[in-house]
Write an enzyme that holds these catalytic residues in place. Structure first.
Site, PDB file in Angstrom:
ATOM      1  N   TYR A  80       0.199   4.324  -9.708  1.00 20.08           N
ATOM      2  CA  TYR A  80       1.193   5.351  -8.945  1.00 20.08           C
ATOM      3  C   TYR A  80       2.298   6.066  -9.777  1.00 20.08           C
ATOM      4  O   TYR A  80       2.534   7.229  -9.300  1.00 20.08           O
ATOM      5  CB  TYR A  80       1.791   4.554  -7.710  1.00 20.08           C
ATOM      6  CG  TYR A  80       1.037   4.621  -6.458  1.00 20.08           C
ATOM      7  CD1 TYR A  80      -0.256   3.863  -6.453  1.00 20.08           C
ATOM      8  CD2 TYR A  80       1.336   5.131  -5.366  1.00 20.08           C
ATOM      9  CE1 TYR A  80      -1.040   3.774  -5.264  1.00 20.08           C
ATOM     10  CE2 TYR A  80       0.871   5.052  -3.984  1.00 20.08           C
ATOM     11  CZ  TYR A  80      -0.348   4.302  -4.045  1.00 20.08           C
ATOM     12  OH  TYR A  80      -1.194   4.286  -2.908  1.00 20.08           O
ATOM     13  N   LYS A 136      -7.936  -7.217 -10.420  1.00 20.45           N
ATOM     14  CA  LYS A 136      -9.292  -6.558 -11.373  1.00 20.45           C
ATOM     15  C   LYS A 136      -9.233  -7.091 -12.617  1.00 20.45           C
ATOM     16  O   LYS A 136      -9.401  -6.178 -13.394  1.00 20.45           O
ATOM     17  CB  LYS A 136      -9.692  -5.276 -10.796  1.00 20.45           C
ATOM     18  CG  LYS A 136     -10.883  -4.702 -11.176  1.00 20.45           C
ATOM     19  CD  LYS A 136     -12.042  -5.187 -10.230  1.00 20.45           C
ATOM     20  CE  LYS A 136     -13.485  -4.899 -10.628  1.00 20.45           C
ATOM     21  NZ  LYS A 136     -14.530  -5.162  -9.895  1.00 20.45           N
ATOM     22  N   ASP A 176     -12.788  -6.610  -4.903  1.00 16.49           N
ATOM     23  CA  ASP A 176     -13.613  -6.128  -4.558  1.00 16.49           C
ATOM     24  C   ASP A 176     -14.171  -7.285  -3.552  1.00 16.49           C
ATOM     25  O   ASP A 176     -14.609  -7.138  -2.455  1.00 16.49           O
ATOM     26  CB  ASP A 176     -14.962  -5.856  -5.365  1.00 16.49           C
ATOM     27  CG  ASP A 176     -15.094  -6.552  -6.395  1.00 16.49           C
ATOM     28  OD1 ASP A 176     -14.365  -7.491  -6.880  1.00 16.49           O
ATOM     29  OD2 ASP A 176     -16.005  -6.512  -7.291  1.00 16.49           O
ATOM     30  N   ASP A 180      -2.412  -0.842  -1.145  1.00 13.11           N
ATOM     31  CA  ASP A 180      -2.653   0.234  -0.216  1.00 13.11           C
ATOM     32  C   ASP A 180      -3.704   0.356   0.485  1.00 13.11           C
ATOM     33  O   ASP A 180      -3.867   0.452   1.742  1.00 13.11           O
ATOM     34  CB  ASP A 180      -2.281   1.604  -1.224  1.00 13.11           C
ATOM     35  CG  ASP A 180      -2.535   2.878  -0.323  1.00 13.11           C
ATOM     36  OD1 ASP A 180      -1.694   2.865   0.877  1.00 13.11           O
ATOM     37  OD2 ASP A 180      -3.402   3.842  -0.508  1.00 13.11           O
ATOM     38  N   ASP A 205      -4.570  -1.002   4.572  1.00 19.41           N
ATOM     39  CA  ASP A 205      -5.523  -0.224   5.749  1.00 19.41           C
ATOM     40  C   ASP A 205      -6.706  -1.045   5.996  1.00 19.41           C
ATOM     41  O   ASP A 205      -6.899  -1.050   7.386  1.00 19.41           O
ATOM     42  CB  ASP A 205      -5.964   1.153   5.214  1.00 19.41           C
ATOM     43  CG  ASP A 205      -5.001   2.182   5.300  1.00 19.41           C
ATOM     44  OD1 ASP A 205      -3.818   2.026   5.230  1.00 19.41           O
ATOM     45  OD2 ASP A 205      -5.274   3.380   5.395  1.00 19.41           O
TER      46      ASP A 205
HETATM   47  C1  IPM Z   1       1.264   4.232   2.244  1.00 19.37           C
HETATM   48  C2  IPM Z   1       0.581   5.632   1.962  1.00 19.37           C
HETATM   49  C3  IPM Z   1       1.552   6.067   0.781  1.00 19.37           C
HETATM   50  C4  IPM Z   1       1.074   5.139  -0.336  1.00 19.37           C
HETATM   51  C5  IPM Z   1       1.197   7.757   0.350  1.00 19.37           C
HETATM   52  C6  IPM Z   1       1.748   8.599   1.461  1.00 19.37           C
HETATM   53  C7  IPM Z   1       1.854   7.931  -0.962  1.00 19.37           C
HETATM   54  O1  IPM Z   1      -0.464   5.470   1.936  1.00 19.37           O
HETATM   55  O2  IPM Z   1       2.514   4.092   2.396  1.00 19.37           O
HETATM   56  O3  IPM Z   1       0.387   3.206   2.561  1.00 19.37           O
HETATM   57  O4  IPM Z   1      -0.086   5.234  -0.908  1.00 19.37           O
HETATM   58  O5  IPM Z   1       1.880   4.285  -0.550  1.00 19.37           O
HETATM   59 MN    MN Z   2      -1.590   3.894   2.747  1.00 18.39          MN
END
Ligand code: IPM
Ligand code: MN
Ligand code: NAD
Length: 352
Positions: free
Chosen positions: A136, A186, A218, A242, A246
């Site tokens: 990042y 990884k 993975d 990240d 999700d």
């Molecule tokens: C999160 C988001 C951010 C990240 C983006 C918007 C920069 O996806 O907070 O999970 O990747 O950290």
């Molecule tokens: Mn995110």
């Protein structure tokens, strides 16, 4: 107790407003809320996604409540002017290297998960995501390859101290909760990950009581949805964290349910300084329609009360109220229900 409220773009203002109402409903003495612009809305008003006045406001506050940033109309701007730079800039500038993303299926709410109920029942993990390093924040750019093609490049790296400090956060969480710790990397391919693993093993020496294992990312993605009960505390880097968070939110039932706390080393008179935000984004597809689920942001406010203000009882009250609302069938469109943002917020407040 000064809270900087940064609603941002898309559904950010909608979900943040409900979390603010929940905080106000608690009538905590001495609570001051100050609003600032971030993201696309700040770019449009001030020419920058993270204006100096917002940085000043954030720096003076004891905690930050953040909505979301991201606006499709800004996706072609130069990268440093895009809305997402606001959240990345805040994290970096404020030294918020530790991102806690708890993902759990509330008992009795297994039916909200797309997983089989017997599998979903085992999902209760704390993802500890490193937040100010990795690919990042490495150098990146465009160049022309030897073959004359356009080439995009990013660089992934971690320094020992960055891995060590986030590893300590995860080991402390595992030690106090008695949960096992899985470090996700990884290392079979990436040198960054091999260093990560070496440092995690070194830090483990300080925590003989914590059961530690290592897993490739993975495999971890696969295990999160097939054997979530294997995970207690999950320690991982910025990019993998990240993606896995999700994924974990979808396994819980919706991204609209997952809160987060971003912490660093700074403390205030009340607790640890932190930024609190849902893990989701600005959801342009449903923005402005009053459809967004505000629970992730409301639960982020609970994390704020716990970590930044030492208000454990009030944090528990909020979490119990959200759990009750879900159990009573107060479900947003993301969970197959028909409740809108304001109705969900009101239902949580009624149950406080
Ligand atoms: C999160 C988001 C951010 C990240 C983006 C918007 C920069 O996806 O907070 O999970 O990747 O950290
Ligand atoms: Mn995110
Ligand atoms: P997103 O999280 O905004 O949305 C993904 C999907 O989940 C969409 O279908 C959306 O409608 C749904 N969703 C998200 N939150 C919801 C909620 N509270 N209630 C109901 N449904 C919800 O991810 P995206 O679409 O990939 O990104 C949109 C924008 O947000 C992009 O500009 C991205 O960069 C940004 N983003 C910002 C943050 C942040 O501010 N921390 C986090 C993630 C993405």
């Amino acid at each position: 107790m000064k809270i900087a409220v940064l609603p941002g773009d898309g559904i950010g203002p909608e979900v943040t407003a409900e979390a603010v109402r929940v905080l106000e409903a608690l009538s905590l003495p001495g609570l001051t809320l100050l609003e600032g612009d971030v993201g696309g809305v700040a770019y449009k008003r001030h020419g920058h996604p993270l204006p100096q006045e917002t940085l000043d406001l954030a720096g003076e506050a004891d905690a930050i409540l953040f909505g979301a940033v991201g606006d499709p109309s800004c996706d072609t701007l130069e990268r440093h002017l895009r809305p997402e730079q606001a959240i990345l800039g805040l994290r970096k500038h404020l030294g918020l290297f530790a991102n806690l993303r708890p993902a759990r299926v509330f008992a009795g709410l297994e039916h909200l998960s797309p997983l089989r109920a017997d599998i979903a029942a085992g999902l209760d993990m704390l993802i500890v995501r490193e937040l100010t390093g990795d690919v990042y924040f490495g150098a990146k750019g465009r160049r022309v390859s030897e073959a004359g093609e356009h080439e995009g490049w990013d660089s992934m790296s971690y320094c020992e101290h960055e891995v060590r400090r986030i590893a300590h956060v995860a080991f402390r969480a595992a030690a106090t909760s008695g949960l096992p710790l899985t470090s996700v990397d990884k290392a079979n391919v990436l040198e960054t990950s091999q260093l990560w693993r070496d440092v995690v093993i070194e830090v483990a020496g300080d925590y003989p009581q914590v059961a530690l294992d290592h897993m490739y990312v993975d495999n971890a993605a696969m295990q999160v949805v097939s054997h979530p009960e294997r995970f207690g505390v999950v320690l991982t880097g910025n990019l993998f964290g990240d993606i896995l968070s999700d994924l974990a939110s979808a396994a819980v039932g919706s991204i609209g349910l997952l809160p987060s706390a971003s912490l660093g080393e700074r403390t205030t008179a009340f607790g640890t300084f932190g930024l609190y935000e849902p893990i989701h984004g600005s959801a342009p597809d449903i923005a402005g329609q009053g459809k967004a689920n505000p629970m992730a942001t409301i639960l982020s406010a609970a994390m704020m009360l716990r970590h930044s203000f030492g208000r454990e009882a009030e944090a528990d009250r909020i979490e119990v109220a959200v759990g009750k609302a879900l159990a009573d069938g107060i479900l947003g469109g993301d969970l197959g229900g028909t409740y809108g943002t304001a109705a969900i917020g009101a239902a949580v407040r009624e149950r406080l």
